[in-house]
Each structure stands twice: as structure tokens, then as C-alpha cells.
Design an enzyme around this catalytic site. Structure first.
Site, PDB file in Angstrom:
ATOM      1  N   LYS A 157       0.857  -1.194   0.000  1.00 36.83           N
ATOM      2  CA  LYS A 157       0.000   0.000   0.000  1.00 36.83           C
ATOM      3  C   LYS A 157       0.884   1.233   0.000  1.00 36.83           C
ATOM      4  O   LYS A 157       1.953   1.223   0.623  1.00 36.83           O
ATOM      5  CB  LYS A 157      -0.881   0.006   1.264  1.00 36.83           C
ATOM      6  CG  LYS A 157      -1.701   1.278   1.438  1.00 36.83           C
ATOM      7  CD  LYS A 157      -2.631   1.251   2.642  1.00 36.83           C
ATOM      8  CE  LYS A 157      -3.367   2.589   2.752  1.00 36.83           C
ATOM      9  NZ  LYS A 157      -4.328   2.639   3.853  1.00 36.83           N
ATOM     10  N   GLU A 172     -11.536  11.489  -4.633  1.00 42.27           N
ATOM     11  CA  GLU A 172     -11.416  11.399  -3.169  1.00 42.27           C
ATOM     12  C   GLU A 172     -10.498  12.499  -2.621  1.00 42.27           C
ATOM     13  O   GLU A 172     -10.761  13.071  -1.559  1.00 42.27           O
ATOM     14  CB  GLU A 172     -10.893  10.006  -2.773  1.00 42.27           C
ATOM     15  CG  GLU A 172     -10.962   9.758  -1.277  1.00 42.27           C
ATOM     16  CD  GLU A 172     -10.527   8.348  -0.905  1.00 42.27           C
ATOM     17  OE1 GLU A 172     -10.966   7.376  -1.575  1.00 42.27           O
ATOM     18  OE2 GLU A 172      -9.744   8.216   0.057  1.00 42.27           O
ATOM     19  N   GLU A 195      -8.240  12.089  12.616  1.00 44.91           N
ATOM     20  CA  GLU A 195      -7.361  10.952  12.909  1.00 44.91           C
ATOM     21  C   GLU A 195      -6.492  11.193  14.140  1.00 44.91           C
ATOM     22  O   GLU A 195      -5.615  12.053  14.150  1.00 44.91           O
ATOM     23  CB  GLU A 195      -6.467  10.676  11.685  1.00 44.91           C
ATOM     24  CG  GLU A 195      -5.726   9.365  11.797  1.00 44.91           C
ATOM     25  CD  GLU A 195      -5.225   8.865  10.442  1.00 44.91           C
ATOM     26  OE1 GLU A 195      -5.600   9.441   9.394  1.00 44.91           O
ATOM     27  OE2 GLU A 195      -4.454   7.913  10.442  1.00 44.91           O
ATOM     28  N   GLU A 244      -7.540  -2.013   2.466  1.00 46.20           N
ATOM     29  CA  GLU A 244      -6.778  -0.796   2.747  1.00 46.20           C
ATOM     30  C   GLU A 244      -6.799  -0.489   4.255  1.00 46.20           C
ATOM     31  O   GLU A 244      -5.789  -0.086   4.841  1.00 46.20           O
ATOM     32  CB  GLU A 244      -7.503   0.308   1.984  1.00 46.20           C
ATOM     33  CG  GLU A 244      -6.686   1.476   1.543  1.00 46.20           C
ATOM     34  CD  GLU A 244      -7.586   2.480   0.804  1.00 46.20           C
ATOM     35  OE1 GLU A 244      -8.320   2.083  -0.134  1.00 46.20           O
ATOM     36  OE2 GLU A 244      -7.558   3.656   1.178  1.00 46.20           O
TER      37      GLU A 244
HETATM   38  C1  LIG Z   1      -4.242  10.982   3.778  1.00 47.74           C
HETATM   39  C2  LIG Z   1      -5.439  11.410   4.131  1.00 47.74           C
HETATM   40  O1  LIG Z   1      -6.387  10.641   4.740  1.00 47.74           O
HETATM   41  C3  LIG Z   1      -6.092   9.302   5.124  1.00 47.74           C
HETATM   42  C4  LIG Z   1      -6.430   8.351   4.065  1.00 47.74           C
HETATM   43  C5  LIG Z   1      -7.683   7.758   3.998  1.00 47.74           C
HETATM   44  C6  LIG Z   1      -8.053   6.874   2.836  1.00 47.74           C
HETATM   45  O2  LIG Z   1      -7.216   6.667   1.955  1.00 47.74           O
HETATM   46  O3  LIG Z   1      -9.193   6.405   2.776  1.00 47.74           O
HETATM   47  C7  LIG Z   1      -8.616   7.966   5.018  1.00 47.74           C
HETATM   48  C8  LIG Z   1      -8.284   8.659   6.130  1.00 47.74           C
HETATM   49  C9  LIG Z   1      -6.885   9.039   6.386  1.00 47.74           C
HETATM   50  O4  LIG Z   1      -6.244   8.025   7.061  1.00 47.74           O
HETATM   51  C10 LIG Z   1      -5.831  12.844   3.928  1.00 47.74           C
HETATM   52  O5  LIG Z   1      -6.949  13.202   4.304  1.00 47.74           O
HETATM   53  O6  LIG Z   1      -5.021  13.617   3.404  1.00 47.74           O
END
Ligand SMILES: C=C(O[C@@H]1C=C(C(=O)O)C=C[C@H]1O)C(=O)O
Length: 441
Positions: free
Chosen positions: A197, A425, A247, A291
Site C-alpha cells: 500500500k 477522493e 485521525e 486498505e
Molecule cells: C491521507 C489522508 O487521509 C487518510 C487516508 C484515507 C483513505 O485513503 O481512505 C482515510 C483517512 C486518512 O487516514 C488525507 O486526508 O489527506
């Protein structure tokens, strides 16, 4: 950096505290001088810091043990007259990578920096506490300063916040074509078995209609994201780093650790039905669960050797105003006493923001991203004399410098990630900060 000499540090940190009243967190943050700190976390009193009684900086792979060593010397010899809630603490954080590049917009952000604020305000359940700290001063001088600061802050009046500054221009560091290329390359490497990942991010430079008010921006973020950790790290000069992150990296009180895995993302629906449908899709998604699982598994593996027991809770959905995430609560009991900075060192970067295996993922991130992550996606938080503390992962964040803001957002990539869906996203993850800059008052 030269280590501090013992004669400079022994018993020289002096803190005194008193109650006071101030109209709001925002008013306090507006009144104190730089470097400023804000820390708001669920189940913790909000803290506003102004000025620096002491600053500890370090660079390189041992940055956290260096910080810890110097901070412990200062705190061990401290002369503190304050209730527990108002005790002096170190606030700060780290750069995502071990070394700071000094590249824009991170010129004033070293690889690690923590400060004990000269003026610290704690918004506790029983009212507001002011703590004034100085190094190398006598107690009488600190008490006199406490009276002076308290008189100034007690006289503060409430001021209506300004509306958002508005956005007049945008510049992406990564074009859609470049993104597709990078994601395809990363996904090929994952499919080839080079890594499991990697989290790739983008940056967005935003030109504002007028200089942003940092206290106002943080106040608005607090209204929209009350369940998030809000933070401000503002060096003595230059840009301010702030955000509202869902987080938590880790919090430690005594031997009790609280953390969690947050990874796997979808949007919010326009209706309750659509929102529930999106949540169910996320809970059922093989890709998102994989993930997520890598993050939960890695956190457990990092904590296992340090803990008498690690408890992994039930996977669920964490809903925020603009997104929903898969979330697993994790807590643990330490086998023996540890400093929270040791836990930060063990956990950062989790595969929620780095990848797996960590060193390979960091290599891909460095090779691929055309900008410096700086302190984005790195630990920010505090620790105290007992080694207790609380740290968040600095995502949903931006660097704000007058009329310029740089926003950061990233996504976890696994073998079946689709570049265009991941692009969308990223755009969704800019929204917490972007909305507060853009929105009409
Ligand atoms: C890296 C980020 O978020 C992270 C990545 C996520 C994902 O890939 O689903 C979700 C939450 C966070 O752990 C960010 O918001 O910049």
C-alpha cells in the site's frame, strides 16, 4: 543543534497559574502573541498558547529521542505551582519525513519542534486557567508577569468573527494526467508485489480574496467539525499550519493507550437513505476493507511488543460533515512506563498516511510527489513531564500565509485502486478547509 548545557536547564523552568475569564477561545487566540498554539481534542480541554518560554528543535532519525531528552531535563527541574489541568506542557510536532527541506511553504518548520508556551490558557470544565512560564527567571518575576497577563486577558471583549476571505485563484501541484500516471505506476508496483500500500497526496495552492484570519478559520472549522482534533502550529515568523483532523495518532495517560485505524473513504449522501447506502457500500467494499485492515494490523503489530494487552474494537463508520471513513478503535495497556514520544516514534507514519512496508512506501512518496509534505500527515500534539500526551495526524490541513493557503490531501492506494476515483477522493478531502475559506458568511 547543540545540546542545551546543564547549567542552562537545571531547575530553571518556572510556571505559575491562576484562573481568569476570557470571552472565547477565538478571542484568546487573537490576543496572544506568536508563536501561537491551538489544541482541541475530543475529551480534552482546549489549550491556547502564546509565545515560547522554551523551544526544542531536532532533526534526523533521532529527532524524537533528542526532543524527549532535552524536554525531560527542563521539566524535571521545573518549579511549577499549577493544578494538574494547567501544568506546563510541550506543544508541537514533526515533519512527515525525518529531515526538513525548508522548501516553500515550510520555510519556518524544522523536522521537529516543540514549545512550552509563555502564556498557556486551558479551557477546562471548571473555567479557564492561565499559566505563565519562563526559563531562568525568579518566581517573583513570573508571578508579576502572571498578574500583568491576567489583567490584559481579563479585559478582552468579544469581537464578532470575520467571514471567510473568499478564494480568487487556485493552482494544483499535480495535473489529472500526471496523477493518473503516478497512480498507475504505484498500482503496478503493488501488483508486482514490491509493496502492499502507498498513500499519495496532492497540494493545492489557493489565493485568497484577503488575508485569512487564523482564529476565525479555526473557529469556523470547530463549528463544522466539532468531533475532530483542531490544531494550530504557528512559528514565531512566517506561515501558520492548521487543520481539523479526524485521525488520532495516539494518546497516553499512565499506561493506557488510545488509538485507532482510520482508512477507507466515501462521500456523504444528500438524503439519509443515500448516506446510509454509501456507508453500507464502504463497509462492504473489499478494496476499502483491505486498505483499512493493513492500517489496523500494523498499529496492532507496533503496539504488541510494548503492551500487556492490545484490544481491537469493532470496525464501523466515522461520519464527518463532508466524508465518511472506516474506523476501528484500538486501545492498549502498556507493559511498562513509556513516553508518548516513543509511541509516536513507533507508530508514525502508519499505513493510513505512509504505506506498507513503510520504508518502500516512503521511497515511492519521495520519488512521486512533486511538493514537500512538510508537516502534513505528520504527528502534532503535546506531552507533559510524566511522558503522558496526545497526538493527532495532521491531515485535513493547510499552511496559511497571509493571502495564500496551501491545502494537502492524500489517498491510500492498493492493487485495485482507480486513478479517477482516487482523484475525486482527494478533492473531497480538500473540502473541510476549502469550504471554510470559500463559504459566504
Ligand atoms: C491521507 C489522508 O487521509 C487518510 C487516508 C484515507 C483513505 O485513503 O481512505 C482515510 C483517512 C486518512 O487516514 C488525507 O486526508 O489527506
Amino acid at each position: 543543534m547543540e545540546p542545551l548545557r546543564t547549567d542552562e536547564v537545571a531547575t530553571s523552568l518556572v510556571s505559575r497559574s491562576a484562573r481568569l475569564s476570557v470571552p472565547s477561545v477565538r478571542a484568546a487566540l487573537t490576543a496572544v502573541s506568536r508563536p501561537r498554539t491551538l489544541w482541541t481534542a475530543p475529551d480534552e480541554p482546549t489549550v491556547v498558547g502564546g509565545g515560547a518560554a522554551v523551544t526544542v528543535e531536532a532533526d534526523g532519525p533521532d529527532r524524537l529521542s533528542c526532543v524527549r531528552e532535552r524536554a525531560t531535563e527542563l521539566l524535571d527541574g521545573a518549579d511549577v505551582d499549577a493544578p494538574d489541568v494547567a501544568r506546563p506542557r510541550f506543544f508541537g510536532g514533526l515533519a512527515f519525513h525525518e529531515e526538513a527541506t525548508g522548501r516553500d511553504p515550510w520555510a519556518d518548520f524544522p523536522a521537529a519542534r516543540f514549545v512550552v508556551p509563555e502564556v498557556q490558557l486551558v479551557f477546562a470544565d471548571d473555567g479557564v486557567w492561565l499559566t505563565v512560564t519562563d526559563v531562568g527567571a525568579d518566581a517573583g518575576a513570573v508571578e508579576a508577569r502572571l498578574d500583568e497577563v491576567r489583567a490584559d486577558l481579563d479585559a478582552l471583549s468579544a469581537v464578532d468573527p470575520d467571514g471567510p476571505p473568499g478564494v480568487v485563484g487556485r493552482h494544483r501541484t499535480t495535473s489529472l494526467d500526471a496523477w493518473r500516471e503516478s497512480v498507475d505506476a504505484a498500482v503496478s508496483r503493488i501488483r508486482a508485489g514490491d509493496l502492499r500500500k502507498v498513500v499519495l497526496a496532492q497540494a493545492l495552492d489557493v489565493e485568497l480574496g484577503r488575508p485569512a484570519s487564523v482564529p476565525d478559520l479555526l473557529a469556523r472549522l470547530g463549528e463544522t467539525y466539532p468531533e475532530c482534533h483542531r490544531f494550530l502550529v504557528e512559528p514565531a515568523t512566517g506561515a501558520s499550519f492548521l487543520g481539523a483532523t479526524p485521525e488520532r495518532l495516539v494518546s497516553l495517560r499512565g499506561r493506557d493507550i488510545e488509538t485507532g485505524a482510520l482508512a477507507g473513504t466515501t462521500g456523504r449522501g444528500d438524503t439519509d437513505d443515500e448516506d446510509a447506502w454509501l456507508a453500507n457500500e464502504l463497509l462492504a467494499s473489499e478494496k476499502d476493507n483491505h486498505e483499512h485492515e493493513l492500517v489496523a494490523e500494523t498499529i496492532r503489530e507496533q503496539l504488541d511488543p510494548l503492551s500487556a494487552e492490545v484490544r481491537v474494537g469493532e470496525r464501523g463508520i466515522r461520519k464527518l460533515a463532508t466524508v465518511q471513513h472506516l474506523w476501528t478503535p484500538i486501545d492498549a495497556t502498556l507493559e511498562r512506563d513509556e513516553h508518548v514520544l516513543s509511541l509516536v516514534d513507533a507508530l508514525h507514519p502508519t499505513p493510513a498516511v505512509g504505506g506498507l512496508p513503510p520504508a518502500d512506501a516512503l521511497g515511492v512518496i519521495r520519488e512521486t510527489e512533486p511538493f514537500d509534505r512538510g508537516w502534513y500527515a505528520a504527528p502534532v500534539g503535546w506531552f507533559d513531564a510524566d511522558g503522558d500526551g496526545s497526538f493527532a495526524v495532521a491531515i485535513r490541513s493547510a499552511v496559511v500565509d497571509d493571502s495564500l493557503a496551501t491545502l494537502f490531501a492524500g489517498v491510500g492506494l492498493v492493487a485495485d485502486s482507480d486513478p479517477d476515483a482516487e482523484w475525486d477522493e482527494v478533492q473531497l478531502k480538500y473540502r473541510p478547509i476549502l469550504d471554510e475559506l470559500e463559504r459566504e458568511a
